[in-house]
Design an enzyme around this catalytic site. Structure first.
Site, PDB file in Angstrom:
ATOM      1  N   GLN A 137      -1.359   2.146  -5.914  1.00 44.44           N
ATOM      2  CA  GLN A 137      -2.798   2.274  -5.702  1.00 44.44           C
ATOM      3  C   GLN A 137      -3.604   1.732  -6.883  1.00 44.44           C
ATOM      4  O   GLN A 137      -4.661   1.146  -6.699  1.00 44.44           O
ATOM      5  CB  GLN A 137      -3.161   3.738  -5.457  1.00 44.44           C
ATOM      6  N   TYR A 172      -3.181  -0.795   7.328  1.00 46.68           N
ATOM      7  CA  TYR A 172      -4.249  -1.386   8.115  1.00 46.68           C
ATOM      8  C   TYR A 172      -4.129  -0.956   9.570  1.00 46.68           C
ATOM      9  O   TYR A 172      -3.083  -0.528  10.042  1.00 46.68           O
ATOM     10  CB  TYR A 172      -4.190  -2.915   8.041  1.00 46.68           C
ATOM     11  N   SER A 214      -8.359  -3.077  -2.153  1.00 45.82           N
ATOM     12  CA  SER A 214      -9.153  -1.854  -1.993  1.00 45.82           C
ATOM     13  C   SER A 214     -10.296  -1.807  -2.995  1.00 45.82           C
ATOM     14  O   SER A 214     -11.405  -1.372  -2.672  1.00 45.82           O
ATOM     15  CB  SER A 214      -8.260  -0.618  -2.146  1.00 45.82           C
ATOM     16  N   ARG A 222       0.834  -1.204   0.000  1.00 48.98           N
ATOM     17  CA  ARG A 222       0.000   0.000   0.000  1.00 48.98           C
ATOM     18  C   ARG A 222       0.866   1.250   0.000  1.00 48.98           C
ATOM     19  O   ARG A 222       0.985   1.962   1.000  1.00 48.98           O
ATOM     20  CB  ARG A 222      -0.968  -0.035   1.180  1.00 48.98           C
ATOM     21  N   ASP A 266      -4.132  -1.970  -6.441  1.00 53.42           N
ATOM     22  CA  ASP A 266      -4.608  -2.407  -5.129  1.00 53.42           C
ATOM     23  C   ASP A 266      -5.973  -3.074  -5.260  1.00 53.42           C
ATOM     24  O   ASP A 266      -7.024  -2.451  -5.072  1.00 53.42           O
ATOM     25  CB  ASP A 266      -4.674  -1.200  -4.185  1.00 53.42           C
TER      26      ASP A 266
END
Length: 524
Positions: free
Chosen positions: A127, A231, A133, A122, A130
């Site tokens: 991104q 996280y 996500s 992350r 990801d």
């Protein structure tokens, strides 16, 4: 090289790792695309749609694994599917290596290179890849839809001739990607949304979305997302007790509870206990997005929806993204495509597995006959939310008064100094410049001062319409052009005519833009 996507073998899985749109982008990277017949049907993509996009349809999973050098999947491969791979073949899918050690060993023995989409670090650059996500975003949104389908009332409050309907109260536990998506969906439906997270730095994000952050009266400082890969970190026993106490206070008032708390490599923490469910009103709903890892709620049954003895519905589905298969497949296939873009720097259809790259190294769990999980920490720190700003100290009336006086004196000194400097400058200039120049100079200085004061005191939202109208007013130069248009000199006439034309456009355009901009601030 050839890249292919097989039909998912997991029961009830409707997603597919390649869509017609993503296939077009992969072909631009130099790849030949393959798809197993029927792989995209449940997600709304027919074989004909793939063929139209230039994808070759193969008849079976075995044929696809045998022909493709790269295989892209959604779910982790089964041992039988992994047996179909060969040495040096690249497999890209969710893999969960911490929980699938046997699969890791099997991939190592075969020599399969595995890129786990759930292991993408992350960091900012990653991104676009990801996938966790992407899927969490869908799961959070879908959780609100499932809650609404099982809730017997409106989300939004209403006052009608038949009576008053209060708004639903929704509590979201965990403000990660899934939690924020749930908050956004619930607030847009008109619910009163409350949200809790162990990371206090997310409070501003929650409040900016129209929800209320639930604070704990507890001094423990939680670890931010940078230290745990984005996280939340595990909490201390003392913090957990304070957390559960707060949830017990909230339970009787909440109509819908959506839990999203997960920590990588661990079972889901139990946050919504049986006594909390028993304290909720009949007809309330609990949607547990952590059901696949044991659930945050004591009563959660994975893949099932149950009703408690006091009439609370507990939804424990584990396939929320698959319930929106078309959207989920589009997002996941885009994540795959971005990963392939990084693996293909030459855009020539040849994979360059650069283990010095933070993203590729972090996501690779087996490579060249060796297990490469867990990866080393990335050189670039994980994305972390900014720490909340400290609230300013509350001042007494006397302190406020003293501060105001000090600020006034400072402002006065600055203004007097500026005026003295300007007066000295004009005095020196007046000693050398002609009188006519000084008249124009003073008018110019006054115009600049007045203009600055007018603009400075206008709200930022009105700057564009203000600029448009002042632009129109500044076109007063049209008067000079009109006066010169009757000149005996042809060049002056032409220039004056052009000036009239351009300033007329400026005037009309300025007032039209102003009118349209101001209309945006008016209620219909």
């Amino acid at each position: 090289m050839k890249i292919g996507a097989p039909k998912e073998s997991f029961a009830g899985e409707s997603r597919v790792a390649m869509t017609p749109d993503s296939a077009l982008q992969l072909q631009k990277l130099g790849y030949v695309c393959l798809i197993e017949s029927g792989a995209g049907v449940k997600a709304g993509f027919s074989d004909a749609a793939y063929e139209k996009a230039g994808v070759r349809v193969v008849p079976s999973t075995e044929a696809l694994f045998a022909e493709a050098e790269i295989v892209a999947k959604v779910r982790p491969p089964t041992p039988e599917e992994l047996k179909l791979t060969r040495k040096g073949q690249l497999l890209i899918s969710f893999f969960y290596p911490a929980q699938n050690k046997e699969l890791l060993e099997q991939a190592k023995e075969i020599g399969t290179n595995v890129v786990a989409m759930d292991m993408v670090p992350r960091i900012s650059r990653a991104q676009k890849m990801d996938a966790l996500s992407s899927m969490a975003n869908i799961a959070g949104y879908r959780a609100v839809i499932e809650a609404g389908a099982n809730f017997g009332r409106f989300f939004t409050g209403q006052v009608t001739a038949a009576g008053k309907v209060p708004p639903a109260k929704v509590l979201v536990v965990g403000a990660g990607v899934a939690g924020l998506a749930a908050i956004g969906a619930a607030t847009s439906l008109g619910a009163m949304v409350y949200a809790f997270d162990v990371r206090p730095e997310v409070a501003e994000q929650i409040e900016s979305m129209g929800a209320e952050f639930v604070y704990l009266d507890f001094s423990e400082q939680q670890t931010d997302g940078a230290a745990t890969g984005g996280y939340a970190a595990p909490s201390s026993p003392e913090f957990r007790e304070a957390q559960l106490k707060k949830f017990r206070e909230l339970a009787p008032d909440m109509d819908i509870v959506i839990t999203t708390a997960l920590i990588p490599g661990r079972d889901a923490p139990k946050l919504w206990l049986k006594d909390m469910v028993e304290a909720m009103k009949p007809g309330s709903v609990v949607v547990d997005l952590a059901a696949e890892r044991g659930g945050n709620c004591d009563l959660t049954v994975p893949d099932q929806k149950i009703v408690s003895d006091n009439g609370v519905t507990v939804v424990g589905y584990t396939d929320f993204p698959s319930r929106m298969a078309s959207q989920a497949s589009s997002l996941y296939s885009t994540n795959i495509r971005h990963m392939m873009s990084d693996l293909t720097p030459g855009k020539d259809g040849q994979v360059v597995h650069n283990m010095e790259d933070d993203v590729i190294r972090g996501a690779t769990v087996t490579y060249d006959g060796a297990i490469t999980f867990p990866p080393p920490p990335p050189k670039i720190q994980a994305i972390a939310a900014q720490k909340p700003k400290e609230k300013p100290k509350e001042l007494t009336h006397e302190e406020k008064r003293a501060l105001e006086v000090a600020n006034f004196k400072k402002s006065t000194r600055n203004q007097v100094g500026l005026l003295a400097a300007m007066a000295g400058f004009l005095l020196i200039l007046g000693g050398f410049a002609p009188a006519s120049f000084m008249q124009h100079m003073i008018v110019f200085a006054l115009a600049v001062f007045v203009g600055f004061q007018v603009i400075w005191n206008v709200a930022h939202s009105l700057h564009t319409p203000l600029m448009a109208v002042t632009n129109a007013i500044s076109s007063i130069v049209i008067v000079g052009a009109i006066l010169q248009i009757g000149s005996d000199v042809s060049l002056v006439k032409i220039l004056a005519a052009l000036a009239v034309l351009m300033t007329a456009v400026n005037i009309v355009g300025g007032f039209m833009v102003t009118r349209r901009m101001l209309a945006m601030f008016q209620k219909s």
